[in-house]
Write an enzyme that holds these catalytic residues in place. Structure first.
Site, PDB file in Angstrom:
ATOM      1  N   GLY A 157       0.706  -1.244   0.176  1.00 20.97           N
ATOM      2  CA  GLY A 157      -0.151   0.037   0.185  1.00 20.97           C
ATOM      3  C   GLY A 157       0.877   1.248  -0.026  1.00 20.97           C
ATOM      4  O   GLY A 157       0.451   2.274  -0.487  1.00 20.97           O
ATOM      5  N   SER A 158       1.883   1.191   0.577  1.00 15.78           N
ATOM      6  CA  SER A 158       2.969   2.341   0.594  1.00 15.78           C
ATOM      7  C   SER A 158       3.516   2.850  -0.755  1.00 15.78           C
ATOM      8  O   SER A 158       3.218   3.924  -1.352  1.00 15.78           O
ATOM      9  CB  SER A 158       4.086   2.198   1.435  1.00 15.78           C
ATOM     10  OG  SER A 158       3.804   1.815   2.805  1.00 15.78           O
ATOM     11  N   THR A 297      -5.804   3.065   9.366  1.00 15.92           N
ATOM     12  CA  THR A 297      -5.039   2.218   9.771  1.00 15.92           C
ATOM     13  C   THR A 297      -5.116   1.797  11.084  1.00 15.92           C
ATOM     14  O   THR A 297      -5.011   0.670  11.774  1.00 15.92           O
ATOM     15  CB  THR A 297      -3.609   2.616   9.377  1.00 15.92           C
ATOM     16  OG1 THR A 297      -3.615   3.119   8.259  1.00 15.92           O
ATOM     17  CG2 THR A 297      -2.608   1.399   9.687  1.00 15.92           C
ATOM     18  N   ASP A 388      -5.208  -2.934  -1.061  1.00 13.84           N
ATOM     19  CA  ASP A 388      -4.368  -3.865  -0.850  1.00 13.84           C
ATOM     20  C   ASP A 388      -4.947  -5.376  -0.795  1.00 13.84           C
ATOM     21  O   ASP A 388      -5.495  -5.814   0.303  1.00 13.84           O
ATOM     22  CB  ASP A 388      -3.540  -3.508   0.446  1.00 13.84           C
ATOM     23  CG  ASP A 388      -2.472  -2.685   0.614  1.00 13.84           C
ATOM     24  OD1 ASP A 388      -2.217  -2.097  -0.786  1.00 13.84           O
ATOM     25  OD2 ASP A 388      -1.673  -2.500   1.572  1.00 13.84           O
ATOM     26  N   HIS A 390      -3.175  -7.686   0.152  1.00  9.74           N
ATOM     27  CA  HIS A 390      -2.700  -8.336   1.561  1.00  9.74           C
ATOM     28  C   HIS A 390      -3.351  -7.838   2.791  1.00  9.74           C
ATOM     29  O   HIS A 390      -2.875  -8.315   3.983  1.00  9.74           O
ATOM     30  CB  HIS A 390      -1.155  -8.546   1.360  1.00  9.74           C
ATOM     31  CG  HIS A 390      -0.385  -7.017   1.670  1.00  9.74           C
ATOM     32  ND1 HIS A 390       0.810  -7.020   1.140  1.00  9.74           N
ATOM     33  CD2 HIS A 390      -0.786  -5.874   2.090  1.00  9.74           C
ATOM     34  CE1 HIS A 390       1.089  -5.661   1.106  1.00  9.74           C
ATOM     35  NE2 HIS A 390       0.285  -4.809   2.023  1.00  9.74           N
ATOM     36  N   TYR A 419      15.565  -1.053 -24.047  1.00  8.43           N
ATOM     37  CA  TYR A 419      15.972  -2.254 -24.001  1.00  8.43           C
ATOM     38  C   TYR A 419      15.006  -3.541 -23.387  1.00  8.43           C
ATOM     39  O   TYR A 419      15.213  -4.522 -23.811  1.00  8.43           O
ATOM     40  CB  TYR A 419      17.339  -2.383 -23.042  1.00  8.43           C
ATOM     41  CG  TYR A 419      17.186  -2.340 -21.473  1.00  8.43           C
ATOM     42  CD1 TYR A 419      16.965  -3.282 -20.763  1.00  8.43           C
ATOM     43  CD2 TYR A 419      16.794  -0.795 -20.850  1.00  8.43           C
ATOM     44  CE1 TYR A 419      16.667  -2.985 -19.320  1.00  8.43           C
ATOM     45  CE2 TYR A 419      16.518  -0.711 -19.718  1.00  8.43           C
ATOM     46  CZ  TYR A 419      16.504  -1.900 -18.707  1.00  8.43           C
ATOM     47  OH  TYR A 419      16.460  -1.630 -17.497  1.00  8.43           O
ATOM     48  N   SER A 439      11.013  -5.274 -11.824  1.00  4.93           N
ATOM     49  CA  SER A 439      10.719  -6.804 -11.590  1.00  4.93           C
ATOM     50  C   SER A 439       9.830  -7.085 -10.359  1.00  4.93           C
ATOM     51  O   SER A 439       9.795  -6.549  -9.478  1.00  4.93           O
ATOM     52  CB  SER A 439      12.093  -7.508 -11.466  1.00  4.93           C
ATOM     53  OG  SER A 439      13.044  -7.481 -12.533  1.00  4.93           O
TER      54      SER A 439
END
Ligand SMILES: *Cc1c(COP(=O)(O)O)cnc(C)c1O
Length: 622
Positions: A157-158, A297, A388, A390, A419, A439
């Protein structure tokens, strides 16, 4: 083939607090391993195995295998002795850890065998397609138009919040860049007007100048220009601290972050938000954007997104426009509880009937109010949303996500590293060019994809899991409310912070008659110690919870009404500057069942009693 099931049984989707479903877990995992190995074997069968029986019987091979085995003994020991027992059906009322969906764990584990990298389609066609699908599902869950919305998985989430601010910053700066590169499209507009153009207007101009896109982008905020002109990024006091990191990294700077007070429900005070925006406008300071939180949160509270959206639309008529990002990292999946099988947002007065039909709640639930309903509904009208998997998606880490209302917005942030990517190629062929990260695990996409297939993002699927969590949270809330404990001749009462908007319960213990806020804070801090790894141990702990401080630097005087309601004076608050509260993210999918909860209620009441006795005995000895 489309598989439909209308009566999902949540008990079939988790390993179980005592591993009850381990047979299903092993069956599916072994099947996936066998099929992976079969896949390896059947590829070019004329190639013989490179690890031979002679290799496998050699001394060094066997020593190495034993070495690996002993490392696993150590790993297992560490995991067993230093992990939280969040799997328990009814003893863990703490941090946002919980049982995760068994199909997601299996999919994740199995997919690691393929080691896909979703940065580029070329490296992982299968899991890249899954991510594309999942991104659209999440965008649709947020109410975005199916052919316009977009989304993708990111680390957490960050990162999603950082990306949200990245979108806002670059978009907001585009009109200034257009003025430099293609001024005929913004003729006659003052700088104030340029900085208050709506996202829609900006995208319409960008559509008209495809051949100047690269040059405009080069003049946008990404160049380092305009950063100090973009204005304020407005967040509620209850914001996640990732917003501070984001402002720091994105370069608008912490001085441009403005925090708005929350009301007695710990929701952003919209009147104060309006007053602040007008105060800024009077000084010709623009607002870069406003963040609303769906599931704060620390409290699980739901900001009034509908009111933020209405305010934006009202002020737009006065020439003031701000971007809206909703931080639904925690609560975003809960939108599924309002979505029917055709992806339509269910009418408020039909919900009870639908909930009954699909067994979303076991008893009538007092959770939902029109406020909460309207807040979730209005999410479809904002630019970007963090959600999120997760968190309330019950997917193993690390799976965050961001959704975008209009996929054209991606042009504001995209990059093309030649590339890896071919410019002009289709998404998801070059996902890495459109997101913050490079990645990234294909396994995460496989896990989220599988979970969404098992539990569709509507009231029959995830909605039912959300219902279970909310109903369990309300059982705990009622268990705590007005409860008393008697220790060494003293009475200790429990006070919840608010009626929960979602599935998080904050609460405090206070000794009857105590008017010293410092003493109460110490009691709750000590209680946390005994109900956590800090002093209470993990595996043999009979009740675990979490804690947080509401302190003046973040919350201002917003906690004062709660503190006063417990009998403390304003002077006490001014002296202490904080209140320590205990906090439970109620994610157990089992304690919605009242019988199960009641069984655990007896046990956790006894555990709390014992902890309080230990604490008070320590006080006496001190
Ligand atoms: C958890 C959370 C975040 C941050 O998400 P991570 O996945 O922990 O990085 C941001 N905002 C809110 C509201 C959260 O609850």
């Amino acid at each position: 083939m489309k598989i439909e099931i209308t009566d999902i049984n949540l008990k079939a989707l988790f390993l179980g607090d005592k591993g009850e479903n381990v047979d299903i877990f092993k069956e599916l995992l072994l099947k996936m391993i066998d099929e992976h190995v079969g896949w390896r074997q059947n590829y070019q069968p004329q190639d013989t195995p490179v690890i031979s029986p002679f290799d496998k019987s050699s001394e060094s091979f066997n020593n190495t295998v034993d070495h690996v085995r002993s490392v696993f003994n150590e790993l297992s020991s560490k995991l067993r002795s230093k992990s939280l027992p969040w799997h328990t059906a009814g003893r863990f009322w703490g941090h946002m850890n919980s049982e995760t969906l068994m199909p997601a764990i299996i999919a994740y584990t199995a997919a690691t065998l393929w080691n896909g990298n979703n940065v580029a389609y070329e490296s992982s066609p299968g899991t890249s397609e899954m991510e594309e699908e999942v991104g659209h599902e999440l965008a649709t869950l947020m109410g975005y138009q199916e052919d316009k919305g977009w989304g993708h998985i990111c680390a957490d989430g960050s990162i999603a919040n950082l990306e949200g601010l990245w979108y806002a910053r670059n978009l907001k700066s585009l009109p200034l860049a257009i003025k430099e590169v293609a001024p005929e499209h913004v003729e006659g507009k003052s700088e104030w007007q340029l900085l208050n153009m709506s996202t829609k207007e900006i995208l319409e101009i960008m559509d008209k100048i495809p051949d100047k896109l690269d040059e405009v982008k080069a003049h946008s905020a990404r160049s380092g220009r305009h950063l100090q002109k973009l204005g304020k990024w407005i967040i509620p006091q209850t914001k996640h601290y990732s917003w501070l990191k984001a402002a720091d990294i994105i370069g608008i700077g912490l001085d441009n972050v403005v925090s708005i007070d929350v009301d007695h429900n710990y929701r952003m005070d919209i009147d104060k938000l309006e007053a602040k925006i007008r105060e800024l406008a009077a000084q010709e300071i623009p607002v870069l954007g406003v963040v609303g939180v769906i599931g704060t949160t620390e409290e699980g509270q739901i900001d009034r997104v509908d009111k933020i959206v209405n305010l934006r639309d009202k002020l737009a008529k006065e020439g003031i426009y701000f971007y809206i990002h909703i931080d639904a990292a925690y609560g975003g999946y809960a939108r599924a509880i309002f979505i029917d099988e055709n992806n339509e947002f269910i009418d408020y007065d039909k919900l009870d009937k639908v909930y009954k039909k699909y067994g979303v709640f076991q008893e009538k639930n007092e959770w939902l109010t029109e406020d909460i309903y309207n807040s979730f509904k209005a999410m479809s009208q904002v630019e970007t949303i963090t959600v999120d998997p997760h968190k309330m998606g019950y997917i193993p880490y690390s799976a965050g996500a961001i959704t975008v209302k209009d996929s054209r917005m991606r042009d504001a942030i995209s990059y093309f590293a030649t590339y890896v990517f071919e410019k002009g190629a289709d998404i998801p062929a070059l996902l890495g060019a459109y997101i913050l990260e490079g990645s990234k695990a294909g396994a995460t996409a496989a896990a989220v994809w599988t979970a969404h297939k098992v539990l569709p993002l509507n009231v029959m699927g995830y909605g039912k899991l959300m219902g279970a969590s909310i109903e369990g949270a309300f059982h705990f809330y009622h268990f705590l409310k007005d409860r008393e404990f008697h220790v060494n001749g003293k009475t200790i009462k429990v006070y919840p912070l608010t009626k929960p908007d979602f599935n998080m319960i904050d609460y405090v213990f206070n000794e009857v008659g105590n008017t010293d806020l410092g003493v109460m804070n110490k009691l709750n801090h000590d209680f946390f110690g005994h109900a956590s790894y800090a002093k209470g141990g993990l595996y043999y702990n009979e009740f675990l919870t979490s804690h947080t401080d509401f302190a003046v630097p973040d919350y201002g005087n917003s906690p004062l009404p709660f503190v006063k309601s417990l009998g403390f004076s304003e002077e006490e608050w001014a002296r202490e500057q904080k209140v320590t509260v205990l906090r439970a993210s109620a994610m157990s999918p089992y304690v919605n069942d009242k019988e199960v909860f009641d069984e655990y209620a007896v046990k956790i009441e006894a555990a709390i009693q014992t902890k309080l006795e230990t604490i008070y005995n320590d006080y006496q000895q001190a």
